[in-house]
Design an enzyme around this catalytic site. Structure first.
Site, mmCIF file in Angstrom:
data_model
loop_
_atom_site.group_PDB
_atom_site.id
_atom_site.type_symbol
_atom_site.label_atom_id
_atom_site.label_comp_id
_atom_site.label_asym_id
_atom_site.label_seq_id
_atom_site.Cartn_x
_atom_site.Cartn_y
_atom_site.Cartn_z
ATOM 1 N N ARG A 120 -7.876 3.689 -6.350
ATOM 2 C CA ARG A 120 -7.795 3.707 -4.887
ATOM 3 C C ARG A 120 -6.599 4.540 -4.415
ATOM 4 O O ARG A 120 -6.694 5.289 -3.440
ATOM 5 C CB ARG A 120 -7.721 2.278 -4.337
ATOM 6 N N LYS B 143 -5.680 3.914 2.154
ATOM 7 C CA LYS B 143 -4.584 2.946 2.237
ATOM 8 C C LYS B 143 -3.302 3.733 2.475
ATOM 9 O O LYS B 143 -2.548 4.030 1.553
ATOM 10 C CB LYS B 143 -4.518 2.096 0.975
ATOM 11 N N GLU C 88 -12.337 -6.899 9.448
ATOM 12 C CA GLU C 88 -11.372 -7.465 8.492
ATOM 13 C C GLU C 88 -10.195 -8.076 9.229
ATOM 14 O O GLU C 88 -10.159 -8.086 10.460
ATOM 15 C CB GLU C 88 -10.907 -6.413 7.475
#
Ligand code: PXG
Length: 298
Positions: A53, A152, A185
């Protein structure tokens, strides 16, 4: 407690000796990527997934990390070992590095790479026993064509604005929706609902950070025999679910029992959530990359 030793641009130094340039674009513009990783009982949980990621986020930002994923993985393992930790929270940050004033990343020749391992700050035990109260917030999660939540990045202002709303409402965590009004989320965790023994979480296309804990829970729930689905759902669906829980590296699996003053199900932590909490704990403590695998510190 002795001072933490951190990996900083190729060296192991005391945390207090780290000097980050005021010209670092991570500081000036939030230009960079990070991972929050956890170690349980001397093993780093899902290290390869975190690395994948991190490199994927960096690729989108055209940020070249000056180590291979294997090299950086070794440094992560070493950061836990060198600080004599067994259970740890590891923060891995790669920023654009120091450059000229002005957004252009081409002025930054060297990314800044920092790995910090420390003890974990657990949420209060009562949250796990009794469940959290949630509230929905007005701030929306940006869609993939604005600032893709799958990256991210060091830009967490959207989540921080949501956290401020949480604080103002006196709840520990909030539910964000996307521009279409689907639940996506929390500020630092993914969301699941349980309805008639189906375990449901929003799909990546809804605009979420594709959480590593979320993926683990999807797999564990399926192997426990629950039907799992990645499906869009609304606040109405959440209010009328049987159960709800959040997942994340920091939170692990944490039950939510009310949202906007509506009890979810009977307002108690439900059996599916309890089961998945237990299965997750067992899985997290029995898998992972042993910290001893890393090369020794010179
Ligand atoms: N959604 C968001 C927006 C996140 O930032 C998760 C879901 C859960 O993903 P993982 O892979 O952890 O299951 C996250 C990630 C912290 C911290 O305080 C942790 C996260 C984000 C920001 C800060 O260390 N979790």
């Amino acid at each position: 407690m002795s001072e933490r030793i951190v990996f900083f641009n190729g060296n192991w130094v005391l945390a207090s000796q780290v000097r980050i340039s005021p010209f670092d674009h991570g500081f000036l513009y939030g230009d960079g990527v990070f991972e929050g990783i956890r170690a349980y009982a001397g093993r780093v949980f899902k290290l390869e997934d975190h690395m994948a990621r991190l490199y994927a986020s960096a690729k989108t930002l055209m940020l070249t990390i000056p180590y291979t994923p294997e090299e950086l993985s070794q440094k992560v393992l070493e950061s836990v070992r060198i600080n004599q930790l067994q259970d740890a929270y590891i923060r891995l940050v790669v920023s654009r590095g120091a450059g000229d004033l002005g957004l252009d990343p081409r002025s930054c020749p060297e990314p800044t790479v920092l790995i910090l391992a420390d003890q974990i700050q657990l949420y209060p035990e009562t949250f796990y026993q009794n469940g959290l109260a949630l509230a929905s917030v007005s701030i929306r999660r940006p869609s993939g064509d604005v600032l893709n939540p799958a990256v991210k990045s060091l830009n967490y202002l959207n989540n921080i604005l949501a956290k401020i709303e949480a604080n103002l409402r006196g709840v520990p965590e909030v539910v964000l929706m996307n521009a279409q009004g689907y639940v996506v989320e929390g500020t630092g965790d993914n969301i699941f609902i349980v309805r008639q023994n189906r375990v449901i979480t929003p799909p990546p296309s809804a605009g979420i950070l594709n959480g590593i804990t979320r993926q683990v829970i999807l797999e564990l729930a399926a192997s426990e025999g629950y039907r799992v689905a990645e499906e869009n759902f609304t606040l109405h669906d959440l209010y009328n679910a049987d159960e709800c829980f959040l997942t994340g590296t920091a939170a692990e699996v944490i039950p939510a029992v009310t949202c906007d003053g509506r009890p979810i199900g009977n307002g108690q932590v439900g059996p599916v959530t309890r089961r998945l909490m237990a299965v997750f704990q067992e899985f997290a403590r029995s898998t992972g990359t042993p910290i001893e695998q890393g090369t020794s510190v010179a």
